[in-house]
Design a protein around this motif. Structure first.
Motif, PDB file in Angstrom:
ATOM      1  N   GLN A 130       4.697  -0.437  12.362  1.00 50.64           N
ATOM      2  CA  GLN A 130       4.001   0.005  11.143  1.00 50.64           C
ATOM      3  C   GLN A 130       4.717   1.195  10.510  1.00 50.64           C
ATOM      4  OE1 GLN A 130       0.008   0.708  12.566  1.00 50.64           O
ATOM      5  NE2 GLN A 130      -0.689  -1.356  12.034  1.00 50.64           N
ATOM      6  N   VAL A 131       5.104   2.163  11.332  1.00 49.12           N
ATOM      7  CA  VAL A 131       5.797   3.346  10.807  1.00 49.12           C
ATOM      8  C   VAL A 131       7.154   2.959  10.239  1.00 49.12           C
ATOM      9  CG1 VAL A 131       6.773   5.605  11.365  1.00 49.12           C
ATOM     10  CG2 VAL A 131       4.593   4.902  12.376  1.00 49.12           C
ATOM     11  N   ARG A 132       7.866   2.083  10.935  1.00 46.98           N
ATOM     12  CA  ARG A 132       9.160   1.612  10.416  1.00 46.98           C
ATOM     13  C   ARG A 132       8.986   0.982   9.041  1.00 46.98           C
ATOM     14  NH1 ARG A 132      12.307  -1.601  15.309  1.00 46.98           N
ATOM     15  NH2 ARG A 132      12.658   0.190  16.701  1.00 46.98           N
ATOM     16  N   GLN A 133       7.932   0.174   8.887  1.00 46.77           N
ATOM     17  CA  GLN A 133       7.721  -0.498   7.615  1.00 46.77           C
ATOM     18  C   GLN A 133       7.376   0.492   6.509  1.00 46.77           C
ATOM     19  OE1 GLN A 133       8.310  -3.930   7.277  1.00 46.77           O
ATOM     20  NE2 GLN A 133       8.429  -3.156   5.183  1.00 46.77           N
ATOM     21  N   ASP A 173      19.103  17.282  15.029  1.00 47.38           N
ATOM     22  CA  ASP A 173      17.947  16.617  15.627  1.00 47.38           C
ATOM     23  C   ASP A 173      18.238  15.125  15.808  1.00 47.38           C
ATOM     24  OD1 ASP A 173      16.489  18.900  15.810  1.00 47.38           O
ATOM     25  OD2 ASP A 173      15.467  18.640  13.894  1.00 47.38           O
ATOM     26  N   THR A 174      17.900  14.601  16.964  1.00 53.19           N
ATOM     27  CA  THR A 174      18.287  13.229  17.303  1.00 53.19           C
ATOM     28  C   THR A 174      17.223  12.219  16.914  1.00 53.19           C
ATOM     29  OG1 THR A 174      17.418  13.563  19.536  1.00 53.19           O
ATOM     30  CG2 THR A 174      19.767  13.974  19.193  1.00 53.19           C
ATOM     31  N   PHE A 175      16.743  12.289  15.674  1.00 54.69           N
ATOM     32  CA  PHE A 175      15.707  11.366  15.232  1.00 54.69           C
ATOM     33  C   PHE A 175      16.202   9.923  15.196  1.00 54.69           C
ATOM     34  CE2 PHE A 175      14.050  15.282  13.055  1.00 54.69           C
ATOM     35  CZ  PHE A 175      12.934  15.401  13.847  1.00 54.69           C
ATOM     36  N   LYS A 176      17.522   9.747  15.085  1.00 59.14           N
ATOM     37  CA  LYS A 176      18.048   8.389  15.000  1.00 59.14           C
ATOM     38  C   LYS A 176      17.751   7.605  16.272  1.00 59.14           C
ATOM     39  CE  LYS A 176      22.095   5.774  13.525  1.00 59.14           C
ATOM     40  NZ  LYS A 176      23.461   5.834  13.005  1.00 59.14           N
ATOM     41  N   TYR A 177      17.513   8.310  17.351  1.00 62.54           N
ATOM     42  CA  TYR A 177      17.276   7.638  18.627  1.00 62.54           C
ATOM     43  C   TYR A 177      15.783   7.490  18.934  1.00 62.54           C
ATOM     44  CZ  TYR A 177      22.168   8.796  18.829  1.00 62.54           C
ATOM     45  OH  TYR A 177      23.501   8.909  18.516  1.00 62.54           O
ATOM     46  N   MET A 178      14.953   7.825  17.960  1.00 57.01           N
ATOM     47  CA  MET A 178      13.521   7.644  18.144  1.00 57.01           C
ATOM     48  C   MET A 178      13.151   6.195  17.830  1.00 57.01           C
ATOM     49  SD  MET A 178      11.959  11.161  16.556  1.00 57.01           S
ATOM     50  CE  MET A 178      10.293  10.719  17.040  1.00 57.01           C
ATOM     51  N   PRO A 179      12.158   5.659  18.515  1.00 61.76           N
ATOM     52  CA  PRO A 179      11.794   4.249  18.322  1.00 61.76           C
ATOM     53  C   PRO A 179      11.441   3.888  16.882  1.00 61.76           C
ATOM     54  CG  PRO A 179      10.734   5.120  20.285  1.00 61.76           C
ATOM     55  CD  PRO A 179      11.365   6.293  19.581  1.00 61.76           C
ATOM     56  N   VAL A 180      10.855   4.822  16.128  1.00 65.33           N
ATOM     57  CA  VAL A 180      10.414   4.477  14.772  1.00 65.33           C
ATOM     58  C   VAL A 180      11.563   4.456  13.771  1.00 65.33           C
ATOM     59  CG1 VAL A 180       8.052   5.282  15.100  1.00 65.33           C
ATOM     60  CG2 VAL A 180       9.794   6.883  14.308  1.00 65.33           C
ATOM     61  N   HIS A 181      12.748   4.900  14.157  1.00 69.33           N
ATOM     62  CA  HIS A 181      13.896   4.818  13.253  1.00 69.33           C
ATOM     63  C   HIS A 181      14.244   3.347  13.048  1.00 69.33           C
ATOM     64  CE1 HIS A 181      17.774   5.370  11.413  1.00 69.33           C
ATOM     65  NE2 HIS A 181      17.658   6.680  11.472  1.00 69.33           N
ATOM     66  N   PRO A 182      14.358   2.892  11.796  1.00 63.02           N
ATOM     67  CA  PRO A 182      14.645   1.469  11.551  1.00 63.02           C
ATOM     68  C   PRO A 182      15.909   0.967  12.247  1.00 63.02           C
ATOM     69  CG  PRO A 182      13.935   2.515   9.530  1.00 63.02           C
ATOM     70  CD  PRO A 182      14.111   3.622  10.538  1.00 63.02           C
ATOM     71  N   LYS A 223       0.831  -1.199   0.000  1.00 60.91           N
ATOM     72  CA  LYS A 223       0.000   0.000   0.000  1.00 60.91           C
ATOM     73  C   LYS A 223       0.865   1.248   0.000  1.00 60.91           C
ATOM     74  CE  LYS A 223      -3.800   2.251   2.483  1.00 60.91           C
ATOM     75  NZ  LYS A 223      -4.699   2.193   3.662  1.00 60.91           N
ATOM     76  N   GLN A 224       0.544   2.167  -0.895  1.00 62.34           N
ATOM     77  CA  GLN A 224       1.349   3.391  -1.006  1.00 62.34           C
ATOM     78  C   GLN A 224       1.129   4.317   0.185  1.00 62.34           C
ATOM     79  OE1 GLN A 224       0.300   6.165  -4.109  1.00 62.34           O
ATOM     80  NE2 GLN A 224       2.398   6.858  -4.336  1.00 62.34           N
ATOM     81  N   ASP A 225       2.219   4.904   0.647  1.00 60.19           N
ATOM     82  CA  ASP A 225       2.144   5.914   1.695  1.00 60.19           C
ATOM     83  C   ASP A 225       1.598   7.197   1.077  1.00 60.19           C
ATOM     84  OD1 ASP A 225       2.517   7.652   3.810  1.00 60.19           O
ATOM     85  OD2 ASP A 225       4.695   7.794   3.555  1.00 60.19           O
ATOM     86  N   PRO A 226       0.494   7.751   1.582  1.00 54.44           N
ATOM     87  CA  PRO A 226      -0.066   8.978   0.993  1.00 54.44           C
ATOM     88  C   PRO A 226       0.847  10.188   1.161  1.00 54.44           C
ATOM     89  CG  PRO A 226      -1.181   8.432   3.046  1.00 54.44           C
ATOM     90  CD  PRO A 226      -0.314   7.253   2.705  1.00 54.44           C
ATOM     91  N   HIS A 227       1.871  10.060   2.010  1.00 54.80           N
ATOM     92  CA  HIS A 227       2.783  11.171   2.244  1.00 54.80           C
ATOM     93  C   HIS A 227       4.128  10.974   1.546  1.00 54.80           C
ATOM     94  CE1 HIS A 227      -0.109  12.537   5.149  1.00 54.80           C
ATOM     95  NE2 HIS A 227       0.040  11.460   5.881  1.00 54.80           N
ATOM     96  N   LEU A 228       4.174  10.128   0.541  1.00 49.43           N
ATOM     97  CA  LEU A 228       5.448   9.843  -0.133  1.00 49.43           C
ATOM     98  C   LEU A 228       6.056  11.074  -0.787  1.00 49.43           C
ATOM     99  CD1 LEU A 228       7.573   7.843  -1.242  1.00 49.43           C
ATOM    100  CD2 LEU A 228       6.023   7.427  -3.168  1.00 49.43           C
ATOM    101  N   PRO A 280       3.979  -0.737  25.654  1.00 53.88           N
ATOM    102  CA  PRO A 280       2.661  -1.351  25.498  1.00 53.88           C
ATOM    103  C   PRO A 280       2.492  -1.938  24.099  1.00 53.88           C
ATOM    104  CG  PRO A 280       2.479   0.808  26.533  1.00 53.88           C
ATOM    105  CD  PRO A 280       3.902   0.674  26.079  1.00 53.88           C
ATOM    106  N   THR A 281       1.698  -2.953  23.986  1.00 53.30           N
ATOM    107  CA  THR A 281       1.511  -3.644  22.713  1.00 53.30           C
ATOM    108  C   THR A 281       1.029  -2.714  21.611  1.00 53.30           C
ATOM    109  OG1 THR A 281       0.954  -5.689  23.894  1.00 53.30           O
ATOM    110  CG2 THR A 281       0.314  -5.560  21.579  1.00 53.30           C
ATOM    111  N   ILE A 282       0.135  -1.805  21.940  1.00 50.48           N
ATOM    112  CA  ILE A 282      -0.399  -0.888  20.925  1.00 50.48           C
ATOM    113  C   ILE A 282       0.700   0.020  20.388  1.00 50.48           C
ATOM    114  CG2 ILE A 282      -1.102   0.879  22.617  1.00 50.48           C
ATOM    115  CD1 ILE A 282      -3.556   1.384  20.803  1.00 50.48           C
ATOM    116  N   ASP A 283       1.647   0.419  21.254  1.00 54.35           N
ATOM    117  CA  ASP A 283       2.765   1.250  20.820  1.00 54.35           C
ATOM    118  C   ASP A 283       3.732   0.445  19.951  1.00 54.35           C
ATOM    119  OD1 ASP A 283       1.763   3.436  22.155  1.00 54.35           O
ATOM    120  OD2 ASP A 283       2.971   3.118  23.956  1.00 54.35           O
ATOM    121  N   GLN A 284       3.974  -0.800  20.348  1.00 56.29           N
ATOM    122  CA  GLN A 284       4.840  -1.661  19.542  1.00 56.29           C
ATOM    123  C   GLN A 284       4.297  -1.792  18.118  1.00 56.29           C
ATOM    124  OE1 GLN A 284       5.903  -5.472  21.305  1.00 56.29           O
ATOM    125  NE2 GLN A 284       5.500  -4.666  23.357  1.00 56.29           N
ATOM    126  N   LYS A 285       2.989  -2.016  18.025  1.00 52.13           N
ATOM    127  CA  LYS A 285       2.359  -2.194  16.717  1.00 52.13           C
ATOM    128  C   LYS A 285       2.500  -0.943  15.870  1.00 52.13           C
ATOM    129  CE  LYS A 285      -2.052  -3.433  14.554  1.00 52.13           C
ATOM    130  NZ  LYS A 285      -3.474  -3.813  14.791  1.00 52.13           N
TER     131      LYS A 285
END
Length: 231
Positions: A172-175, A144-153, A111-116, A163-168
């Motif tokens: 998703q954002v990483r993918q 900016d230290t984005f590399k240390y944010m959880p969503v950074h691959p 599925k295409q990211d609408p923000h590509l 929490p499980t909802i945060d993990q999910k």
């Protein structure tokens, strides 16, 4: 669709800031001062304001006023020429929209990211350094230290502690980031192809190794979603 539509000549920033006396006599030109100068040179109006790292807020950067002012008073006026938009990127790079529309051809089943489009436009400008109109803006975001944010691959955070909802959501954002990254990688084969203009616009980017490219794209994508396109 455009992320936002601006019909007026100026964007009005009307918010409350901390009051502070200016005692900075340092003549060194910082990225923040260069950014302020860039705003004014390009038609922006700054009424005794400056970018400042607030110690009491963990050195988070923001605007502070250098004079007393009433709550809600007018502080900054920006011409729309200093506002990034999808229209700007599409007009600058004539095949950008077509490349985004070609997603199904190259990424079947994803599925295409609408923000590509918008982060890709930002990426082109960011990697072109001082030759880009937007260099002073990206220059103040380089630390900016984005590399240390959880969503950074490449983040090494232990997701199991969340929490499980945060993990999910994080996964998703990483993918999404990784899918976008791999699609942009297809431009490497367009030196003389359909999207040669985009390849040449990103030639500095493609001269880097893949790990660095992923990091730069990720930080640009997260900049877009944090205080980039949305202020």
């Amino acid at each position: 669709n455009n992320l936002f539509i601006i019909n007026t000549r100026y964007v009005i920033i009307n918010v409350t800031f901390l009051n502070a006396a200016s005692n900075n006599n340092n003549n060194n030109i910082t990225p923040e001062k260069l950014f302020e100068k860039w705003l004014v040179t390009n038609g922006g109006q700054i009424d005794d304001m400056e970018l400042y790292n607030f110690p009491e807020k963990n050195n988070r950067r923001g605007w502070r006023t250098l004079k007393h002012r009433e709550k809600g008073s007018l502080n900054i006026l920006l011409p729309t020429d200093l506002i990034m938009s999808t229209d700007y990127f599409i007009n600058e790079y004539d095949t950008l929209q077509e490349f985004v529309n070609d997603w199904p051809i190259h990424n079947i089943g994803i599925k295409q990211d609408p923000h590509l489009l918008f982060p890709l436009g930002m990426l082109i400008e960011r990697v072109n350094g001082k030759s880009s109109k937007w260099f002073p803006y990206f220059n103040i975001a380089n630390n900016d230290t984005f590399k240390y944010m959880p969503v950074h691959p490449d983040s090494n955070i232990n997701l199991m502690s969340l929490p499980t909802i945060d993990q999910k959501w994080i996964l998703q954002v990483r993918q999404i980031i990784i899918n976008n990254f791999h699609y942009i990688e297809t431009l490497k084969n367009n030196y003389n192809g359909k999207y040669s203009t985009l390849f040449h616009a990103l030639k500095n980017y493609f001269s880097m190794n893949p790990k660095v490219r992923l990091d730069i794209y990720t930080r640009t994508y997260l900049l877009f979603f944090s205080h980039g396109a949305y202020g």
